[in-house]
Design a protein around this motif. Sequence first.
Motif, PDB file in Angstrom:
ATOM      1  N   MET A 123      26.740 -50.819 -12.149  1.00 12.51           N
ATOM      2  CA  MET A 123      26.461 -49.505 -12.739  1.00 12.51           C
ATOM      3  C   MET A 123      25.510 -48.691 -11.872  1.00 12.51           C
ATOM      4  SD  MET A 123      28.484 -49.292 -15.104  1.00 12.51           S
ATOM      5  CE  MET A 123      29.671 -50.551 -15.533  1.00 12.51           C
ATOM      6  N   LYS A 124      24.676 -49.406 -11.144  1.00 12.26           N
ATOM      7  CA  LYS A 124      23.790 -48.677 -10.227  1.00 12.26           C
ATOM      8  C   LYS A 124      24.600 -48.037  -9.104  1.00 12.26           C
ATOM      9  CE  LYS A 124      19.516 -48.773  -7.687  1.00 12.26           C
ATOM     10  NZ  LYS A 124      19.659 -47.303  -7.666  1.00 12.26           N
ATOM     11  N   GLU A 125      25.600 -48.750  -8.648  1.00 11.39           N
ATOM     12  CA  GLU A 125      26.474 -48.174  -7.622  1.00 11.39           C
ATOM     13  C   GLU A 125      27.160 -46.913  -8.155  1.00 11.39           C
ATOM     14  OE1 GLU A 125      28.586 -50.770  -4.672  1.00 11.39           O
ATOM     15  OE2 GLU A 125      28.517 -52.161  -6.361  1.00 11.39           O
ATOM     16  N   VAL A 126      27.634 -47.024  -9.401  1.00  9.50           N
ATOM     17  CA  VAL A 126      28.310 -45.880 -10.021  1.00  9.50           C
ATOM     18  C   VAL A 126      27.350 -44.694 -10.135  1.00  9.50           C
ATOM     19  CG1 VAL A 126      29.324 -45.009 -12.163  1.00  9.50           C
ATOM     20  CG2 VAL A 126      29.962 -47.267 -11.298  1.00  9.50           C
ATOM     21  N   ALA A 179      26.689 -43.113  -6.697  1.00  5.56           N
ATOM     22  CA  ALA A 179      27.838 -42.359  -6.191  1.00  5.56           C
ATOM     23  C   ALA A 179      27.964 -41.030  -6.930  1.00  5.56           C
ATOM     24  CB  ALA A 179      29.114 -43.183  -6.358  1.00  5.56           C
ATOM     25  N   THR A 180      27.847 -41.096  -8.253  1.00  4.57           N
ATOM     26  CA  THR A 180      27.962 -39.882  -9.062  1.00  4.57           C
ATOM     27  C   THR A 180      26.858 -38.885  -8.720  1.00  4.57           C
ATOM     28  OG1 THR A 180      28.843 -41.224 -10.868  1.00  4.57           O
ATOM     29  CG2 THR A 180      28.109 -39.009 -11.417  1.00  4.57           C
TER      30      THR A 180
END
Lengths: 152, 152
Positions: free
Chosen positions: A115-118, A121-122
């Motif tokens: 979720m940190k990657e998401v 990116a967002t």
Amino acid sequence: MLSKKSKYALKAMMVLAKEYGQGPVLISDLAQREDIPRKFLELILLELKNQGLLQSKKGKGGGYFLGRDPQLISVGHIVRVLDGPIAPLPCVSKMAYMRCRECRDERTCAIRFVMKEVRDATAKIMDSTSLADMLRQVETVVNGKEPLSFAI
Amino acid sequence: MLSKKSKYALKAMMVLAKEYGQGPVLISDLAQREDIPRKFLELILLELKNQGLLQSKKGKGGGYFLGRDPQLISVGHIVRVLDGPIAPLPCVSKMAYMRCRECRDERTCAIRFVMKEVRDATAKIMDSTSLADMLRQVETVVNGKEPLSFAI
DNA sequence: AAAGATCGGGACTGACTCAGTCAAGAGCCT
DNA sequence: AGGCTCTTGACTGAGTCAGTCCCGATCTTT
């Protein structure tokens, strides 16, 4: 999921960006041009004003206008004002971090990692796109200089 | 924002992935190990089963187990089962596309363009991360082979 | 100073979703 | 048969979303 609030806000801000430097625009105009319920839009513009993204002027010849240059207003900022944090989980939010109550060890939480990657990116996309960028984008497509790669 | 349903689902699926090939696991066990309300978890596992991600066995010695190899189950799939489409706007969703009612011209909608980028970035991350990947991730961190770059 | 145009603020609403709970049933194993 | 499991359906209380309504507060122009 983007709320209608955010969507309406982005639409209204786009109009105000296009009109930047040419005096205030009426709420009613914005509402009509973008087909947004008038009273609901008032709420939205007010929040944006309270966060410093907009300024307003009362009385005849009044209305709303951008608080600063369209280049300096990002999609991310607008969305955060209306919808709150961008992160899919509070434990990966930079602006509103909150530990998960039941998390035994944050360092080894794989869900958190994904979720940190998401989030990153967002945030990267939204924070690096300004109103001016979006206006330019529209122009390019309208002038047929774009292959319309993403059209369905 | 990820719902609790999705979060619980991911947690439960991680346990089932770790236990893959070793017979069924009880709902109660899952609930207890991950501190999830038992009845709520039942609902979640059922949905996952109906979508083919899980299988179940009734009676003594029964329980839930993964329907296939942890490598073949992605975070994106799980999240979509519980929370629906990943896209921030229906008009940029691949799985559940829906036109914006008031959109004059989709090709020139800058909001749509930005949100499509967000959708694609998110989907790419979630769809390319499997349960097996997450398990491996946890292992590496636990064994101290990782710089813990994202720890707060 | 008054009129009219504009934004501002509060209370209110109906529909919906989230996060569960409860009770009873159906299938499986010993 | 009896107990151990999952399964199903109905129900709920709190909260959010997407507005609406009414009455102010301010500003500009005449």
